[in-house]
Design a protein around this motif. Sequence first.
Motif, PDB file in Angstrom:
ATOM      1  N   ILE A   1      -3.168  13.084  -1.230  1.00 42.55           N
ATOM      2  CA  ILE A   1      -3.239  11.706  -1.308  1.00 42.55           C
ATOM      3  C   ILE A   1      -3.198  10.981   0.213  1.00 42.55           C
TER       4      ILE A   1
ATOM      5  N   HIS B   1       0.613  -1.111   0.240  1.00 42.03           N
ATOM      6  CA  HIS B   1      -0.131  -0.080   0.036  1.00 42.03           C
ATOM      7  C   HIS B   1       0.820   1.276   0.087  1.00 42.03           C
TER       8      HIS B   1
ATOM      9  N   LEU C   1      -4.278   7.456   2.704  1.00 40.56           N
ATOM     10  CA  LEU C   1      -4.338   6.086   2.527  1.00 40.56           C
ATOM     11  C   LEU C   1      -5.013   5.738   3.853  1.00 40.56           C
TER      12      LEU C   1
ATOM     13  N   SER D   1       1.515   6.883  -6.656  1.00 42.20           N
ATOM     14  CA  SER D   1       0.313   7.551  -7.260  1.00 42.20           C
ATOM     15  C   SER D   1       0.475   8.999  -7.169  1.00 42.20           C
TER      16      SER D   1
ATOM     17  N   LEU E   1      -7.541   4.244  -1.233  1.00 45.95           N
ATOM     18  CA  LEU E   1      -6.602   5.277  -1.401  1.00 45.95           C
ATOM     19  C   LEU E   1      -7.575   6.599  -2.002  1.00 45.95           C
TER      20      LEU E   1
ATOM     21  N   LYS F   1       0.798   4.291  -2.765  1.00 44.33           N
ATOM     22  CA  LYS F   1       0.565   5.615  -2.368  1.00 44.33           C
ATOM     23  C   LYS F   1       1.735   6.648  -2.800  1.00 44.33           C
TER      24      LYS F   1
END
Length: 398
Positions: A32, A15, A34, A22, A39, A19
């Motif tokens: 952003i 994850h 998480l 991204s 997300l 992130k």
Amino acid sequence: MECVVSLARLAPSQHGQLKYASAFVDETITDIVLAGDTLRIVHSSPLGNAAVEERVERLIERFSKGDFGFKENILFEHKADTPYNEDIIARLVDDRIIRVLEPGMFIFREPFSSLMRFMDYAFVSKIARRYEGLKEEHYPAVIHAETLNKTNHFTSFPEHIHFLSHLREDLDVIEQFSQSIRASSGWKQEAPLDLNANMAKPRYAMNPSTCYHCYEGMQDEVLEGDGIVVTAISKCHRFESKNHTDFGRLLDFSMREIIFVGKPDFVKENRLKSIEYLKELAAEWNVDSFMEIANDPFFTNDFQVKASFQRNQEMKYELRLRIPYLDKSIAASSVNFHSNTFGNAFNIKFGKRNAVTGCVGFGIERWVFAFLAQYGLDEARWPATFREQYADWQKKSL
């Protein structure tokens, strides 16, 4: 706009890497978040939510393809009961010890700047100089684009690159540029002159890693003996988009490295020694830390293959220091084995065989940030051994 994407297809260990990646999906992203297996991306892309979500899904496909095969393993851990648990960045800003020019770009003042010099001194004197025949080198902050090409940096980490360029060697272009700035009453982000058309094609970039210059300097050489140990510190530069808001993730940072170039056994044995030396230092300074198997954040479609290979072959270890107020850790040092990748790329030979390489890296600013996050600015609360060594260094450096 807000795009929400499910991460159910990914293992929780992936994850954080998703992130990070991204942030490069769209240049209008402002946040952003998480949360669990979701997300959330805040953006203002003219392409719309569907396009942003499609790009994130492409990344998920990249990270989830096949058997990741991660080996989770901690080599050692040093637990320490540290006294500080406050937001050290806010404290440093309030006390004007650091000046944040923008996320990831800081000015460092005393005592942070002194701690940087002391820690670099300690890494050289306590670890680097334990290697027989150590050579010290000094590298520029700029590197040839062709050198980065040979290291495969353009294909492995294209998102990090800071290219260097200049106005074309054309009198008309130079004069028009100067006149346009004057007419606009100074530099504006939206330059009145078309820079894309008037900048020379870049031959150089800002150096993203200290050790690249070492290999470039040995290109086409046939070296003697079992191997060479080199140490150097240089300014490194990596563009990491919105990730620069993360603790310790700098746009411009100082990297001390100890670099091994030689026969396989020589590099492997010295790399193992470095792990023990780091373990000793963590205990001596009583920093709350652990070393684990890691992988580089490859930004490629074959991420799975490269990252799994690194982990399964234990080619990269990271010494991570805990940040109490964030309840997380950051990588402050890494121990790497490159096999003959760079020996092949730069035609460095020991006898008739291409050399293998490895290196140990120390992120100087990260070490200081993490230490202060654990112990604060009050020297009376610092570990006694660290405090004594720092005081002794200060006397010698006057």
